[in-house]
Design a protein around this motif. Structure first.
Motif, PDB file in Angstrom:
ATOM      1  N   ALA A   1       0.830  -1.214   0.000  1.00 42.19           N
ATOM      2  CA  ALA A   1       0.000   0.000   0.000  1.00 42.19           C
ATOM      3  C   ALA A   1       0.859   1.256   0.000  1.00 42.19           C
ATOM      4  O   ALA A   1       1.812   1.372   0.774  1.00 42.19           O
ATOM      5  CB  ALA A   1      -0.918  -0.001   1.213  1.00 42.19           C
ATOM      6  N   HIS A   2       0.494   2.193  -0.874  1.00 39.44           N
ATOM      7  CA  HIS A   2       1.130   3.508  -0.905  1.00 39.44           C
ATOM      8  C   HIS A   2       0.172   4.600  -0.455  1.00 39.44           C
ATOM      9  O   HIS A   2       0.590   5.610   0.078  1.00 39.44           O
ATOM     10  CB  HIS A   2       1.637   3.827  -2.322  1.00 39.44           C
ATOM     11  CG  HIS A   2       3.004   3.286  -2.580  1.00 39.44           C
ATOM     12  ND1 HIS A   2       4.063   4.072  -2.945  1.00 39.44           N
ATOM     13  CD2 HIS A   2       3.496   2.025  -2.498  1.00 39.44           C
ATOM     14  CE1 HIS A   2       5.147   3.321  -3.082  1.00 39.44           C
ATOM     15  NE2 HIS A   2       4.820   2.070  -2.824  1.00 39.44           N
ATOM     16  N   ARG A   3      -1.125   4.383  -0.704  1.00 34.46           N
ATOM     17  CA  ARG A   3      -2.134   5.372  -0.294  1.00 34.46           C
ATOM     18  C   ARG A   3      -3.420   4.631   0.029  1.00 34.46           C
ATOM     19  O   ARG A   3      -3.858   3.774  -0.731  1.00 34.46           O
ATOM     20  CB  ARG A   3      -2.375   6.384  -1.419  1.00 34.46           C
ATOM     21  CG  ARG A   3      -3.213   7.587  -0.991  1.00 34.46           C
ATOM     22  CD  ARG A   3      -3.063   8.715  -1.996  1.00 34.46           C
ATOM     23  NE  ARG A   3      -3.798   9.893  -1.565  1.00 34.46           N
ATOM     24  CZ  ARG A   3      -5.034  10.194  -1.972  1.00 34.46           C
ATOM     25  NH1 ARG A   3      -5.662   9.394  -2.826  1.00 34.46           N
ATOM     26  NH2 ARG A   3      -5.641  11.287  -1.550  1.00 34.46           N
ATOM     27  N   LEU A   4      -4.013   4.963   1.170  1.00 39.20           N
ATOM     28  CA  LEU A   4      -5.233   4.296   1.615  1.00 39.20           C
ATOM     29  C   LEU A   4      -6.254   5.368   2.015  1.00 39.20           C
ATOM     30  O   LEU A   4      -5.972   6.204   2.869  1.00 39.20           O
ATOM     31  CB  LEU A   4      -4.919   3.379   2.807  1.00 39.20           C
ATOM     32  CG  LEU A   4      -5.975   2.354   3.208  1.00 39.20           C
ATOM     33  CD1 LEU A   4      -5.290   1.127   3.792  1.00 39.20           C
ATOM     34  CD2 LEU A   4      -6.944   2.910   4.225  1.00 39.20           C
ATOM     35  N   VAL A   5      -7.411   5.344   1.361  1.00 38.60           N
ATOM     36  CA  VAL A   5      -8.435   6.378   1.588  1.00 38.60           C
ATOM     37  C   VAL A   5      -9.756   5.699   1.926  1.00 38.60           C
ATOM     38  O   VAL A   5     -10.162   4.747   1.242  1.00 38.60           O
ATOM     39  CB  VAL A   5      -8.622   7.259   0.326  1.00 38.60           C
ATOM     40  CG1 VAL A   5      -9.660   8.349   0.588  1.00 38.60           C
ATOM     41  CG2 VAL A   5      -7.305   7.885  -0.087  1.00 38.60           C
ATOM     42  N   ILE A   6     -10.418   6.171   2.996  1.00 35.15           N
ATOM     43  CA  ILE A   6     -11.747   5.667   3.349  1.00 35.15           C
ATOM     44  C   ILE A   6     -12.758   6.276   2.379  1.00 35.15           C
ATOM     45  O   ILE A   6     -12.769   7.487   2.164  1.00 35.15           O
ATOM     46  CB  ILE A   6     -12.125   6.057   4.805  1.00 35.15           C
ATOM     47  CG1 ILE A   6     -11.012   5.649   5.767  1.00 35.15           C
ATOM     48  CG2 ILE A   6     -13.450   5.434   5.197  1.00 35.15           C
ATOM     49  CD1 ILE A   6     -10.896   4.199   6.043  1.00 35.15           C
ATOM     50  N   MET A   7     -13.613   5.429   1.810  1.00 32.83           N
ATOM     51  CA  MET A   7     -14.575   5.884   0.798  1.00 32.83           C
ATOM     52  C   MET A   7     -15.993   5.784   1.344  1.00 32.83           C
ATOM     53  O   MET A   7     -16.261   5.051   2.292  1.00 32.83           O
ATOM     54  CB  MET A   7     -14.476   5.002  -0.460  1.00 32.83           C
ATOM     55  CG  MET A   7     -13.108   4.943  -1.064  1.00 32.83           C
ATOM     56  SD  MET A   7     -12.602   6.490  -1.778  1.00 32.83           S
ATOM     57  CE  MET A   7     -13.624   6.536  -3.227  1.00 32.83           C
ATOM     58  N   ASN A   8     -16.908   6.534   0.694  1.00 31.76           N
ATOM     59  CA  ASN A   8     -18.324   6.346   0.959  1.00 31.76           C
ATOM     60  C   ASN A   8     -18.771   5.041   0.331  1.00 31.76           C
ATOM     61  O   ASN A   8     -18.127   4.505  -0.560  1.00 31.76           O
ATOM     62  CB  ASN A   8     -19.135   7.510   0.391  1.00 31.76           C
ATOM     63  CG  ASN A   8     -19.327   8.595   1.428  1.00 31.76           C
ATOM     64  OD1 ASN A   8     -19.368   8.308   2.615  1.00 31.76           O
ATOM     65  ND2 ASN A   8     -19.414   9.827   0.988  1.00 31.76           N
ATOM     66  N   LYS A   9     -19.942   4.580   0.762  1.00 34.41           N
ATOM     67  CA  LYS A   9     -20.338   3.226   0.403  1.00 34.41           C
ATOM     68  C   LYS A   9     -20.684   3.069  -1.074  1.00 34.41           C
ATOM     69  O   LYS A   9     -20.223   2.154  -1.729  1.00 34.41           O
ATOM     70  CB  LYS A   9     -21.547   2.844   1.245  1.00 34.41           C
ATOM     71  CG  LYS A   9     -21.778   1.373   1.290  1.00 34.41           C
ATOM     72  CD  LYS A   9     -22.581   1.006   2.492  1.00 34.41           C
ATOM     73  CE  LYS A   9     -22.488  -0.470   2.744  1.00 34.41           C
ATOM     74  NZ  LYS A   9     -23.219  -0.873   3.885  1.00 34.41           N
ATOM     75  N   THR A  10     -21.494   3.965  -1.605  1.00 32.65           N
ATOM     76  CA  THR A  10     -21.988   3.779  -2.966  1.00 32.65           C
ATOM     77  C   THR A  10     -21.319   4.707  -3.969  1.00 32.65           C
ATOM     78  O   THR A  10     -20.923   4.294  -5.042  1.00 32.65           O
ATOM     79  CB  THR A  10     -23.511   4.007  -3.010  1.00 32.65           C
ATOM     80  OG1 THR A  10     -23.811   5.237  -2.333  1.00 32.65           O
ATOM     81  CG2 THR A  10     -24.245   2.888  -2.322  1.00 32.65           C
ATOM     82  N   GLU A  11     -21.136   5.969  -3.598  1.00 27.98           N
ATOM     83  CA  GLU A  11     -20.540   6.919  -4.538  1.00 27.98           C
ATOM     84  C   GLU A  11     -19.022   6.803  -4.529  1.00 27.98           C
ATOM     85  O   GLU A  11     -18.422   6.323  -3.590  1.00 27.98           O
ATOM     86  CB  GLU A  11     -20.936   8.369  -4.192  1.00 27.98           C
ATOM     87  CG  GLU A  11     -22.401   8.679  -4.433  1.00 27.98           C
ATOM     88  CD  GLU A  11     -23.273   8.303  -3.254  1.00 27.98           C
ATOM     89  OE1 GLU A  11     -22.715   7.824  -2.256  1.00 27.98           O
ATOM     90  OE2 GLU A  11     -24.495   8.453  -3.332  1.00 27.98           O
ATOM     91  N   ASP A  12     -18.434   7.290  -5.614  1.00 26.65           N
ATOM     92  CA  ASP A  12     -16.973   7.262  -5.714  1.00 26.65           C
ATOM     93  C   ASP A  12     -16.381   8.533  -5.120  1.00 26.65           C
ATOM     94  O   ASP A  12     -15.638   9.253  -5.772  1.00 26.65           O
ATOM     95  CB  ASP A  12     -16.548   7.131  -7.184  1.00 26.65           C
ATOM     96  CG  ASP A  12     -16.942   5.785  -7.751  1.00 26.65           C
ATOM     97  OD1 ASP A  12     -17.107   4.858  -6.943  1.00 26.65           O
ATOM     98  OD2 ASP A  12     -17.086   5.668  -8.966  1.00 26.65           O
ATOM     99  N   ASP A  13     -16.709   8.834  -3.876  1.00 27.54           N
ATOM    100  CA  ASP A  13     -16.128  10.024  -3.255  1.00 27.54           C
ATOM    101  C   ASP A  13     -15.546   9.652  -1.907  1.00 27.54           C
ATOM    102  O   ASP A  13     -15.961   8.694  -1.269  1.00 27.54           O
ATOM    103  CB  ASP A  13     -17.163  11.153  -3.109  1.00 27.54           C
ATOM    104  CG  ASP A  13     -18.360  10.734  -2.273  1.00 27.54           C
ATOM    105  OD1 ASP A  13     -18.628   9.526  -2.222  1.00 27.54           O
ATOM    106  OD2 ASP A  13     -19.010  11.605  -1.683  1.00 27.54           O
TER     107      ASP A  13
END
Length: 726
Positions: free
Chosen positions: A302-314
């Motif tokens: 892993a180089h970058r890890l981002v928590i995402m919203n469930k359905t949208e790509d944001d």
């Protein structure tokens, strides 16, 4: 494919780090990476993230080469930064850790040896490796135009490349130190030997490779020096692909992700993440390589890890709402607007949607003297087939930032709580959380609740009230947090609700479980000409246009609702003292009504009072208020009455319409008169007392008397003391 000149590329990378700039708003040049390297040199920053969009503007050909050979260029970047850092050091760092002192002593010793023997050259094994002296980490941020890949599409052609994938974290290990450079000392000549390590297992060096030992043939043995070795934080994640990415007839695939250094502790099981990293084969050494046979494993570094919203790509950045957005939401009818914005494609169910909105907001947790009183609201939806129970559950599952969806038959007690598994890396017995643990701090939607086995259903009892899961398995005795709201959907036992049976006979769930639900809704499908016409028009419109019919207002966007609910959860409203008597009186009245009702309708206990307080605080949170108002309590009482009324109404409406309150009061008074032979009159005070004793209010009694007096069925004298039947 053309061979790359890595020395030339190294010069380009050096120029990029030193010369790349962005135009600042004031017109000056902002050197992005030069400033970061200054902070690295002064130990104010421990990692440097290279944005590949910046590299593309500088040299697109170099960026393409980096995407295809990310591991090699990661080492090149680290080497260039290591060489440049001394030029960016403007002051001495005050805070020194043991490794700094150790390195300082080594350099002093090397200088002393060189003074004694200027012609002596150090052996390759005895040179200080860059990995040992380096005090920073280099990470890549993928270009913005690069799309995330599905986990099952990451195959052999992606080896060594920079990939971006999305999924849900199903498992994460504890953060442990991982050795990256092993330092040995010889017991004969005292020379130090260094061994860089890139895999989770390694074969330790045994014999000393120094010139002295080989010349004298003394056979010096090497001993590992922990203090002189370098360790980094290490965590292994298991990421599983989303259910909507799984082809027909397949099961979800998962991939191993290694997080090191600053990328550890960024996610928990249950989080939806987007990970950028390098896809690599796993190299094992020693006995494990022999037992592995012909197979090889792969992982993503892993180089970058981002928590995402469930359905949208944001990304879940937790942006604050602007004053304009708050003003738009906080209108007069914002409560109805927010409730109707929940699943606008589903017709009706206004009160049910209001209850689901309050479930998402939740009440306030209290901990008086160490005892925990939960603030989460639990709701059970019961009803006939085809009343959109599962659709409501699915919408809440998508709307809630943290949620799990499961069904009664598809989940066991262990799958809901926690399972004991063997850790593949350490070999220890570890706990893996189930659906309720993964949904901690969110909502757990359980469909087909009535089909669940009784043995599995008992696992939910503790979660619904104490909000914990107690485990005593395989020598592991612990308590896991499960601060979760339960949203259950169930069908009656007979498929449809049978009004001739009691509620217990229709539901067949234990009273201990039913009392833990704050609201219990019965949704019936009854023939009604006007309602059926509107429902059919609504459904056909949704099918034709793929959207909900036009409402009086435009439904609130799901992203905006999610942010507003997150803002509401930050509020901690309190119940003022002047409302205490009102709430107590209302609860006592509810108990009185429950006592006078027929047996088997519904059960009112002290949990009902707690439910009123929870719903009231949730309504205050929804207003962004700090105090609970009387209107909040009234609305909470109304929702409780409506949920109870749905159960009672389903029982009373056996054949025809329910008997009106005025008719019931008239029948009571008429029974008093029929006992007298000739005199067709009765005292008004006696009649009023009898009706109040049966649970009717004074206003209802007066209204009934006025209605029947207008119909000339009875007469009341001028002094309003006697009722005479005509």
């Amino acid at each position: 494919m053309d061979t790359r000149n890595y020395e030339e590329d190294q010069g380009k990378l050096k120029a990029f780090l030193e010369e790349f700039y962005k135009d600042a708003p004031d017109g000056s040049k902002h050197f992005v990476y030069s400033k970061q390297m200054t902070r690295l040199a002064h130990r104010e920053q421990s990692s440097l993230t290279i944005d590949l969009d910046d590299l593309e503007t500088f040299d697109s050909d170099l960026m393409e080469a980096m995407l295809n050979n990310a591991k090699r260029y990661s080492d090149l970047f680290a080497h260039v930064i290591y060489e440049l850092l001394p030029h960016y050091k403007e002051k001495e760092t005050v805070a020194k850790d043991p490794l700094d002192v150790y390195i300082e002593h080594r350099i002093l010793m090397e200088q002393r040896l060189r003074q004694n023997n200027p012609n002596e050259t150090r052996d390759d094994h005895n040179r200080y490796p860059e990995e040992l002296m380096r005090r920073f980490e280099v990470y890549f941020k993928a270009p913005s135009l690069q799309k995330a890949q599905v986990i099952r599409d990451i195959k052999a052609d992606s080896i060594g490349k920079l990939v971006t994938l999305k999924g849900i974290v199903t498992r994460s290990t504890e953060v442990k130190p991982m050795i990256t450079v092993a330092t040995y000392t010889c017991d004969q000549c005292g020379a130090e030997t260094y061994q860089p390590i890139a895999s989770p297992t390694f074969m330790p060096l045994m014999m000393c490779p120094s010139q002295d030992c080989q010349t004298n043939r003394s056979g010096g043995r090497l001993y590992l020096q922990t203090r002189g070795s370098k360790f980094v934080k290490f965590q292994e994640l298991k990421v599983q692909e989303h259910s909507d990415q799984v082809p027909v007839g397949n099961i979800p695939r998962s991939i191993t992700v290694w997080a090191r250094g600053e990328n550890t502790r960024l996610s928990q099981p249950g989080d939806h993440v987007s990970i950028t990293g390098i896809f690599l084969p796993l190299h094992r050494a020693g006995f494990k390589q022999i037992t592995q046979g012909l197979l090889s494993e792969t992982y993503v570094e892993a180089h970058r890890l981002v928590i995402m919203n469930k359905t949208e790509d944001d990304e879940m950045l937790g942006e604050e709402l602007s004053p304009e957005e708050i003003a738009q939401l906080a209108e007069d009818d914002f409560y109805e607007k927010l409730a109707c914005s929940i699943a606008p494609e589903i017709y009706g169910h206004e009160d049910v949607k209001k209850a689901l909105l309050l479930l998402l907001v939740g009440g306030v947790d209290n901990n008086p003297c160490g005892m925990k009183i939960r603030g989460n609201i639990n709701i059970c939806l019961m009803g006939d087939p085809g009343v959109a129970k599962s659709q409501l559950l699915g919408y809440i599952d998508r709307l809630s930032p943290r949620s799990q969806y499961t069904t009664g038959r598809g989940s066991s007690g262990v799958g809901l709580t926690a399972a004991v598994l063997k850790d593949p890396i350490t070999g220890e017995m570890t706990l893996e959380g189930g659906a309720l643990v993964l949904a901690d701090g969110g909502v757990c939607c359980i469909d087909e609740f009535d089909k669940m086995m009784d043995a599995d259903r008992t696992a939910i009892h503790e979660v619904m009230e104490q909000q914990t899961i107690s485990i005593a398995k395989a020598g592991i005795i612990t308590t896991l947090n499960a601060r979760v709201s339960i949203l259950a959907a169930a069908n009656p036992v007979y498929g449809r609700y049978n009004p001739k049976k009691t509620i217990e006979q229709n539901i067949q769930l234990p009273a201990a479980l039913l009392s833990r639900f704050d609201l219990l809704w019965l949704i019936q499908d009854k023939p009604d000409k006007d309602n059926d016409l509107r429902l059919a028009q609504h459904i056909t419109y949704v099918h034709q246009h793929n959207q909900n019919p036009p409402l009086q207002f435009s439904p609130i966007d799901m992203k905006l609702m999610r942010r507003y609910i997150a803002l509401c959860k930050k509020k901690q409203p309190v119940v003022p003292e002047n409302l205490t008597d009102f709430i107590v009186g209302a609860y006592v009245e509810m108990r009185k009504e429950a006592r006078n009702e027929a047996p088997g309708t519904c059960y009112t206990s002290a949990r009902t009072l707690l439910a009123i307080l929870r719903i009231s605080t949730a309504l205050a949170r929804l207003r962004l208020g700090d105090r609970v108002e009387k209107e909040d309590v009234n609305e909470a009482m109304r929702l409780m009455e409506m949920s109870k009324d749905s159960l009672v109404r389903g029982r009373h409406e056996e054949t025809g319409r329910r008997v009106r309150t005025t008719d019931q009061i008239y029948n009571l008074v008429r029974e008093m008169v029929s006992s007298a032979d000739a005199v067709q009159s009765v005292k008004l005070a006696d009649a009023r007392d009898r009706c109040v004793a049966r649970g009717f209010t004074m206003d209802q009694f007066d209204e009934a008397m006025e209605e029947y007096e207008e119909l000339n069925v009875l007469q009341i004298n001028q002094g309003r003391t006697k009722i005479t039947f005509v």
